[in-house]
Design a protein around this motif. Structure first.
Motif, PDB file in Angstrom:
ATOM      1  N   ALA A 396     -13.775 -37.144  61.996  1.00  0.00           N
ATOM      2  CA  ALA A 396     -13.212 -35.943  62.616  1.00  0.00           C
ATOM      3  C   ALA A 396     -11.823 -35.653  62.050  1.00  0.00           C
ATOM      4  N   ARG A 397     -10.997 -36.693  61.891  1.00  0.00           N
ATOM      5  CA  ARG A 397      -9.666 -36.496  61.318  1.00  0.00           C
ATOM      6  C   ARG A 397      -9.760 -36.045  59.864  1.00  0.00           C
ATOM      7  N   LEU A 398     -10.755 -36.576  59.161  1.00  0.00           N
ATOM      8  CA  LEU A 398     -10.943 -36.187  57.764  1.00  0.00           C
ATOM      9  C   LEU A 398     -11.288 -34.705  57.661  1.00  0.00           C
ATOM     10  N   ARG A 399     -12.190 -34.228  58.519  1.00  0.00           N
ATOM     11  CA  ARG A 399     -12.551 -32.802  58.490  1.00  0.00           C
ATOM     12  C   ARG A 399     -11.328 -31.916  58.740  1.00  0.00           C
ATOM     13  N   VAL A 400     -10.498 -32.304  59.688  1.00  0.00           N
ATOM     14  CA  VAL A 400      -9.310 -31.510  60.005  1.00  0.00           C
ATOM     15  C   VAL A 400      -8.351 -31.482  58.821  1.00  0.00           C
ATOM     16  N   GLN A 401      -8.134 -32.645  58.177  1.00  0.00           N
ATOM     17  CA  GLN A 401      -7.207 -32.701  57.054  1.00  0.00           C
ATOM     18  C   GLN A 401      -7.744 -31.931  55.853  1.00  0.00           C
ATOM     19  N   LEU A 402      -9.058 -31.976  55.634  1.00  0.00           N
ATOM     20  CA  LEU A 402      -9.670 -31.203  54.547  1.00  0.00           C
ATOM     21  C   LEU A 402      -9.428 -29.711  54.758  1.00  0.00           C
ATOM     22  N   ALA A 403      -9.560 -29.262  55.997  1.00  0.00           N
ATOM     23  CA  ALA A 403      -9.335 -27.844  56.300  1.00  0.00           C
ATOM     24  C   ALA A 403      -7.867 -27.479  56.089  1.00  0.00           C
ATOM     25  N   ARG A 404      -6.964 -28.357  56.485  1.00  0.00           N
ATOM     26  CA  ARG A 404      -5.536 -28.076  56.326  1.00  0.00           C
ATOM     27  C   ARG A 404      -5.137 -27.992  54.856  1.00  0.00           C
ATOM     28  N   ASP A 405      -5.794 -28.796  54.020  1.00  0.00           N
ATOM     29  CA  ASP A 405      -5.484 -28.783  52.587  1.00  0.00           C
ATOM     30  C   ASP A 405      -6.338 -27.782  51.823  1.00  0.00           C
ATOM     31  N   SER A 406      -7.187 -27.037  52.548  1.00  0.00           N
ATOM     32  CA  SER A 406      -8.063 -26.025  51.925  1.00  0.00           C
ATOM     33  C   SER A 406      -8.887 -26.620  50.784  1.00  0.00           C
ATOM     34  N   VAL A 407      -9.469 -27.784  51.022  1.00  0.00           N
ATOM     35  CA  VAL A 407     -10.296 -28.440  50.007  1.00  0.00           C
ATOM     36  C   VAL A 407     -11.678 -27.785  49.985  1.00  0.00           C
ATOM     37  N   PRO A 408     -12.130 -27.271  48.845  1.00  0.00           N
ATOM     38  CA  PRO A 408     -13.467 -26.665  48.764  1.00  0.00           C
ATOM     39  C   PRO A 408     -14.539 -27.752  48.742  1.00  0.00           C
ATOM     40  N   LEU A 409     -15.159 -27.986  49.888  1.00  0.00           N
ATOM     41  CA  LEU A 409     -16.156 -29.043  50.014  1.00  0.00           C
ATOM     42  C   LEU A 409     -17.359 -28.498  50.768  1.00  0.00           C
ATOM     43  N   LYS A 410     -18.520 -28.547  50.123  1.00  0.00           N
ATOM     44  CA  LYS A 410     -19.745 -28.087  50.777  1.00  0.00           C
ATOM     45  C   LYS A 410     -20.189 -29.105  51.825  1.00  0.00           C
ATOM     46  N   GLU A 411     -20.978 -28.632  52.775  1.00  0.00           N
ATOM     47  CA  GLU A 411     -21.463 -29.524  53.819  1.00  0.00           C
ATOM     48  C   GLU A 411     -22.326 -30.632  53.230  1.00  0.00           C
ATOM     49  N   ALA A 412     -23.125 -30.319  52.209  1.00  0.00           N
ATOM     50  CA  ALA A 412     -23.964 -31.335  51.568  1.00  0.00           C
ATOM     51  C   ALA A 412     -23.097 -32.403  50.890  1.00  0.00           C
ATOM     52  N   GLU A 413     -21.947 -31.999  50.359  1.00  0.00           N
ATOM     53  CA  GLU A 413     -21.038 -32.955  49.732  1.00  0.00           C
ATOM     54  C   GLU A 413     -20.386 -33.845  50.789  1.00  0.00           C
ATOM     55  N   PHE A 414     -20.029 -33.239  51.929  1.00  0.00           N
ATOM     56  CA  PHE A 414     -19.484 -34.042  53.026  1.00  0.00           C
ATOM     57  C   PHE A 414     -20.530 -35.029  53.526  1.00  0.00           C
ATOM     58  N   ASP A 415     -21.797 -34.595  53.554  1.00  0.00           N
ATOM     59  CA  ASP A 415     -22.879 -35.489  53.977  1.00  0.00           C
ATOM     60  C   ASP A 415     -22.977 -36.701  53.041  1.00  0.00           C
ATOM     61  N   ASN A 416     -22.723 -36.493  51.749  1.00  0.00           N
ATOM     62  CA  ASN A 416     -22.747 -37.613  50.808  1.00  0.00           C
ATOM     63  C   ASN A 416     -21.636 -38.610  51.139  1.00  0.00           C
ATOM     64  N   LEU A 417     -20.448 -38.105  51.454  1.00  0.00           N
ATOM     65  CA  LEU A 417     -19.359 -38.992  51.867  1.00  0.00           C
ATOM     66  C   LEU A 417     -19.727 -39.733  53.149  1.00  0.00           C
ATOM     67  N   HIS A 418     -20.364 -39.010  54.074  1.00  0.00           N
ATOM     68  CA  HIS A 418     -20.784 -39.622  55.345  1.00  0.00           C
ATOM     69  C   HIS A 418     -21.775 -40.759  55.086  1.00  0.00           C
ATOM     70  N   LYS A 419     -22.707 -40.540  54.178  1.00  0.00           N
ATOM     71  CA  LYS A 419     -23.689 -41.566  53.823  1.00  0.00           C
ATOM     72  C   LYS A 419     -22.999 -42.804  53.250  1.00  0.00           C
ATOM     73  N   LEU A 420     -22.015 -42.585  52.407  1.00  0.00           N
ATOM     74  CA  LEU A 420     -21.294 -43.714  51.816  1.00  0.00           C
ATOM     75  C   LEU A 420     -20.408 -44.408  52.841  1.00  0.00           C
ATOM     76  N   ARG A 421     -20.004 -43.675  53.891  1.00  0.00           N
ATOM     77  CA  ARG A 421     -19.266 -44.307  54.986  1.00  0.00           C
ATOM     78  C   ARG A 421     -20.170 -45.318  55.689  1.00  0.00           C
ATOM     79  N   GLY A 422     -21.449 -44.937  55.857  1.00  0.00           N
ATOM     80  CA  GLY A 422     -22.397 -45.863  56.466  1.00  0.00           C
ATOM     81  C   GLY A 422     -22.570 -47.116  55.627  1.00  0.00           C
ATOM     82  N   LEU A 423     -22.614 -46.937  54.294  1.00  0.00           N
ATOM     83  CA  LEU A 423     -22.712 -48.092  53.402  1.00  0.00           C
ATOM     84  C   LEU A 423     -21.480 -48.968  53.539  1.00  0.00           C
ATOM     85  N   ARG A 424     -20.319 -48.351  53.556  1.00  0.00           N
ATOM     86  CA  ARG A 424     -19.071 -49.102  53.669  1.00  0.00           C
ATOM     87  C   ARG A 424     -19.040 -49.890  54.976  1.00  0.00           C
ATOM     88  N   ASN A 425     -19.446 -49.272  56.080  1.00  0.00           N
ATOM     89  CA  ASN A 425     -19.445 -49.956  57.377  1.00  0.00           C
ATOM     90  C   ASN A 425     -20.397 -51.145  57.368  1.00  0.00           C
TER      91      ASN A 425
END
Length: 459
Positions: A396-425
């Motif tokens: 949730a904090r990551l999404r807010v910071q991405l919006a504040r920095d106006s980072v162009p990130l598609k939802e599918a790309e965010f989903d890839n990061l989310h998937k790798l978060r699961g791997l990291r955990n």
């Protein structure tokens, strides 16, 4: 060579026996770069699939097309011809280079970038190990085991002896076993060393004072080698940890000798490995320098479009994020790359403030309905959980910071990061997890983090 343009008019073809003429209607090209459908931006395309050569593709596209503007060149390139609803794959690969000229961008793509990005080390091998070496080259080019079909005649399950010279150790007076790895001296493996008649490798083994020896059961030399290297790396990591231990007594109660210089030890494998099948007598010696190829950065091309001013002064969180990202890029192990990548994102999100989910009055109402007859430790735990209701999770904090920095990130790309978060955990919490099958996703995730950090450091 074949050239196809999406604006190509329907055409006729004649079958090989000149029996039937048919019209190909509704033909067009479908081109994806990662998650971006850039089909409408393509002006022309050329594909080469010659025998005994790597598949290649050249694409020219309109630079100002909206889908091109948001295309990530690190994404997988896939091209297919659609004819009357039928999909005919033409090319799958990666972008190797991009040139921009006036209103167009020109892409050169390769269907086997893992091969051209890999660095092969020197080796010597017995005459009956050639297919094993071909299999090893295919695995190290990025192909999974289930993607390779190489039949090795009379392949059997056998025990392999694996020996690696170790740097940073004095000559062991006795053999020391750590797990299933034995640290030993040259005198214990003299007979094996005598089998190495190559001057380059022979001198490397003869000059070493310590060796790691382990035995692995497998049917292929590469699999035995990789398991052995994993066990040796773990054993040396434990030994490094032991060298930093400074309490007067060991866990077993023994009071050992101690020297301050032990904390300066840097233990590592030398860049060579000896593998020998004890039944088939197959043998090879390989350099362990194989891996990702290192290239000099063309700094003029990388920086010439940046303004002289316009970079933020790096905050502490961004600085730590950049350093974590650099460590992730330098590391070859997929699991380490994934965890370091998320370490960079954790620094990036930092203490980003997220709007409160629960109001103060709502939290008071929750406290009023708590049972009053619970033991003190359970009440303390409930109070702790209620106190954390407005503590936003990292994503949730990551999404807010991405919006504040106006980072162009598609939802599918965010989903890839989310998937790798699961791997990291899974990795850091000790669950059984492997990162080997997610190498492409990790590489793409690292490209996304680079995009995030570059936007975070601009004015």
């Amino acid at each position: 060579m074949s050239q196809i343009s999406p604006e190509e008019e329907p055409s006729f073809y004649t079958d090989p026996y000149s029996l039937v003429d048919s019209r190909i209607s509704g033909r067009h090209l479908e081109v994806f770069i990662g998650n971006s459908d850039v089909s409408d931006a393509v002006r022309s395309s050329t594909f080469s699939n010659a025998i005994n050569s790597r598949p290649k593709a050249s694409l020219s596209m309109h630079a100002s097309h909206p889908m091109v503007v948001n295309a990530d060149w690190r994404g997988k390139v896939s091209v297919a011809r659609i004819t009357d609803g039928q999909i005919w794959p033409l090319f799958t690969g990666n972008v190797v280079s991009v040139k921009a000229e006036e209103d167009f961008v020109f892409l050169e793509c390769d269907g086997a970038t893992a091969l051209i990005e890999s660095r092969a080390g020197a080796y010597i091998t017995s005459k009956d190990s050639g297919l094993d070496l071909i299999y090893a080259a295919a695995r190290e080019s990025g192909l999974r085991q289930d993607m390779i079909s190489i039949d090795i005649p009379n392949e059997i399950l056998e025990t392999f002896e694996v020996i690696v010279p170790i740097m940073g150790l004095t000559k062991p007076e006795f053999d020391h076993q750590i797990g299933n790895v034995v640290l030993t001296s040259k005198r214990s493996i003299t007979t094996t060393i005598d089998l190495i008649d190559n001057e380059k490798f022979g001198s490397r083994f003869r000059s070493a004072s310590a060796f790691a020896v382990t035995y692995q059961t497998a049917s292929r030399m590469y699999d035995a080698e990789q398991r052995a290297l994993g066990d040796i790396s773990t054993s040396l990591a434990w030994l490094t940890t032991r060298s930093q231990y400074s309490l007067a007594t060991l866990p077993n109660g023994i009071v050992p000798a101690w020297s301050r210089k032990s904390i300066l030890a840097r233990i590592a494998v030398d860049a060579a490995v000896f593998v020998r099948g004890l039944t088939s007598r197959r043998m090879w010696i390989r350099e362990l320098s194989a891996g990702t190829r290192s290239e000099d950065l063309e700094i003029d091309d990388s920086l010439r479009t940046l303004p002289e001013t316009g970079l933020k002064r790096f905050t502490a969180r961004v600085r730590q994020s950049l350093l974590s990202y650099q460590r992730a890029i330098r590391d070859d192990d997929p699991a380490s790359r994934a965890t370091l990548m998320w370490e960079a994102l954790e620094f990036y999100a930092g203490e980003t403030k997220v709007p409160r989910l629960f109001s103060k009055s709502e939290i008071r109402d929750i406290r009023r309905v708590l049972p009053t007859d619970l033991p003190a430790e359970k009440m303390a735990r409930l109070e702790q959980m209620i106190g954390n209701l407005n503590s936003a999770p990292l994503l949730a904090r990551l999404r807010v910071q991405l919006a504040r920095d106006s980072v162009p990130l598609k939802e599918a790309e965010f989903d890839n990061l989310h998937k790798l978060r699961g791997l990291r955990n899974s990795l850091v919490h000790g669950r059984d997890a492997s990162a080997e099958h997610l190498v492409d996703e990790i590489d793409q995730g690292l490209a996304l983090v680079a995009r995030i950090l570059l936007h975070a450091t601009r004015e």
